[in-house]
Design a protein around this motif. Structure first.
Motif, PDB file in Angstrom:
ATOM      1  N   PHE A  84       0.800  -1.219   0.000  1.00 19.63           N
ATOM      2  CA  PHE A  84       0.000   0.000   0.000  1.00 19.63           C
ATOM      3  C   PHE A  84       0.841   1.281   0.000  1.00 19.63           C
ATOM      4  O   PHE A  84       0.678   2.142  -0.863  1.00 19.63           O
ATOM      5  CB  PHE A  84      -0.930  -0.036   1.220  1.00 19.63           C
ATOM      6  CG  PHE A  84      -1.923   1.089   1.287  1.00 19.63           C
ATOM      7  CD1 PHE A  84      -2.667   1.440   0.178  1.00 19.63           C
ATOM      8  CD2 PHE A  84      -2.108   1.793   2.472  1.00 19.63           C
ATOM      9  CE1 PHE A  84      -3.588   2.477   0.242  1.00 19.63           C
ATOM     10  CE2 PHE A  84      -3.023   2.826   2.550  1.00 19.63           C
ATOM     11  CZ  PHE A  84      -3.761   3.172   1.426  1.00 19.63           C
ATOM     12  N   LEU A  85       1.753   1.412   0.958  1.00 20.41           N
ATOM     13  CA  LEU A  85       2.484   2.678   1.087  1.00 20.41           C
ATOM     14  C   LEU A  85       3.414   2.903  -0.095  1.00 20.41           C
ATOM     15  O   LEU A  85       3.624   4.043  -0.511  1.00 20.41           O
ATOM     16  CB  LEU A  85       3.280   2.699   2.400  1.00 20.41           C
ATOM     17  CG  LEU A  85       2.445   2.582   3.683  1.00 20.41           C
ATOM     18  CD1 LEU A  85       3.350   2.618   4.915  1.00 20.41           C
ATOM     19  CD2 LEU A  85       1.397   3.682   3.756  1.00 20.41           C
ATOM     20  N   ALA A  86       3.980   1.834  -0.633  1.00 23.88           N
ATOM     21  CA  ALA A  86       4.852   1.964  -1.798  1.00 23.88           C
ATOM     22  C   ALA A  86       4.257   1.186  -2.960  1.00 23.88           C
ATOM     23  O   ALA A  86       3.564   0.200  -2.757  1.00 23.88           O
ATOM     24  CB  ALA A  86       6.241   1.418  -1.478  1.00 23.88           C
ATOM     25  N   ASN A  87       4.524   1.654  -4.155  1.00 21.19           N
ATOM     26  CA  ASN A  87       4.224   0.877  -5.363  1.00 21.19           C
ATOM     27  C   ASN A  87       5.550   0.300  -5.823  1.00 21.19           C
ATOM     28  O   ASN A  87       6.385   1.016  -6.379  1.00 21.19           O
ATOM     29  CB  ASN A  87       3.607   1.770  -6.443  1.00 21.19           C
ATOM     30  CG  ASN A  87       3.364   1.009  -7.739  1.00 21.19           C
ATOM     31  OD1 ASN A  87       3.774  -0.134  -7.886  1.00 21.19           O
ATOM     32  ND2 ASN A  87       2.693   1.655  -8.671  1.00 21.19           N
TER      33      ASN A  87
END
Lengths: 225, 85
Positions: B66-69
């Protein structure tokens, strides 16, 4: 029986009404879908419209991807239901991993709004069969984060499998790798497109009516299915 | 309360036009000698419970999904120690 095409509204969607209108002009019945409702209400296909869902917070499409409606869209897309993501919808499809790659900030850092010439490279997807391969069309383009990126291996794979659906012509507006404006999944039912065909469906409001083909294509696909 | 920091940065091979714009602005403002700028995101997560292996594993999962792609971004997770003591 009329073909039912759902258009999802997320908080911050902008082009949902235009997408519904394009669906209607193509001869199908538009069905409004709500981001918090898992139920797709017996639609035959889904459009994820443009806009700034959830304010583009975190990353464009990153929060929408986890909305209840997307659970069902992802599940049905994997079973072959046609899904078209336009602009923000394309970003949602990449964040959902239904399509490879990602969309990042335009290389110019400017928000771009222009009538854009495209070449339809793949006219066999659920959303492009009413075009011919190599056909050139002009539709509006408007994005701040429309630069398609993927690693070299993924790009080569997309090219080799004919999964580049549309390419920018004359000018690459956002720095997308290999001038890519749209791609499809391997099955051809899921298409992501950065420009906006739903804004080019009527002479009064569009630069052309050449965007309508995306919506008539899916209708033909479903009727023949 | 324990704080865990997740830093998210664009992968080195991904063009960072925002970082470049910042870099170009620096000499104009009299800040010389900066060869490169990359812009990223920092998330500060305040945990309700202890920072144990299980909690960190969950945070890594959150960062990854979620926080990073991870198609375009790398992330690091670190514990910042107890604040305010």
């Amino acid at each position: 029986m009329t073909t039912r095409v759902g258009v999802v509204t997320f908080p911050g969607s902008l082009d949902d009404r235009d997408a519904q209108r394009a669906v209607r002009l193509a001869g199908a019945e538009p069905v409004a879908l709500w981001h918090r409702d898992k139920d797709l209400h017996q639609v035959d296909a889904v459009v994820l419209p443009g806009g700034f869902s959830y304010g583009d917070y975190l990353r464009c499409g990153a929060i929408s991807r986890f909305s209840p409606v997307m659970d069902t869209v992802i599940e049905q897309a994997k079973l072959g239901m046609p899904v078209l993501g336009i602009c923000n919808g394309f970003q949602v499809l990449c964040e959902s991993h239904l399509l490879p790659g990602a969309l990042t900030r335009n290389d110019s850092l400017h928000f771009i709004c222009r009538d854009q010439k495209l070449r339809i490279e793949n006219a066999s997807t659920a959303w492009t069969r009413d075009y011919s391969a190599g056909q050139e069309i002009v539709v509006p383009l408007k994005n701040g984060e429309g630069r398609f990126v993927a690693d070299g291996r993924v790009l080569d794979e997309l090219e080799a499998e004919g999964r580049v659906v549309a390419r920018y012509l004359d000018l690459n507006p956002n720095g997308s790798y290999r001038d890519i404006a749209g791609i499809t999944n391997a099955a051809g039912n899921v298409v992501g497109l950065m420009p906006h065909p739903e804004h080019a469906v009527e002479p009064l409001t569009g630069p052309t009516t050449e965007g309508l083909g995306f919506f008539t294509s899916v209708l033909k696909q479903l009727v023949n299915a | 309360m324990a704080r865990v920091v997740v830093d998210v940065m664009l992968k080195p091979e991904i063009l960072d036009p925002q970082g470049q714009a910042v870099q170009r602005a620096l000499p104009r403002l009299g800040f010389a000698g900066i060869a490169d700028v990359r812009q990223g995101k920092r998330f500060e997560l305040e945990l309700e419970g202890p920072v144990d292996d299980a909690a960190l594993a969950r945070i890594r999962e959150a960062a990854e999904t979620f926080l990073a792609n991870t198609v375009i971004e790398d992330f690091t997770v670190r514990v910042e120690g107890e604040e305010g003591k």
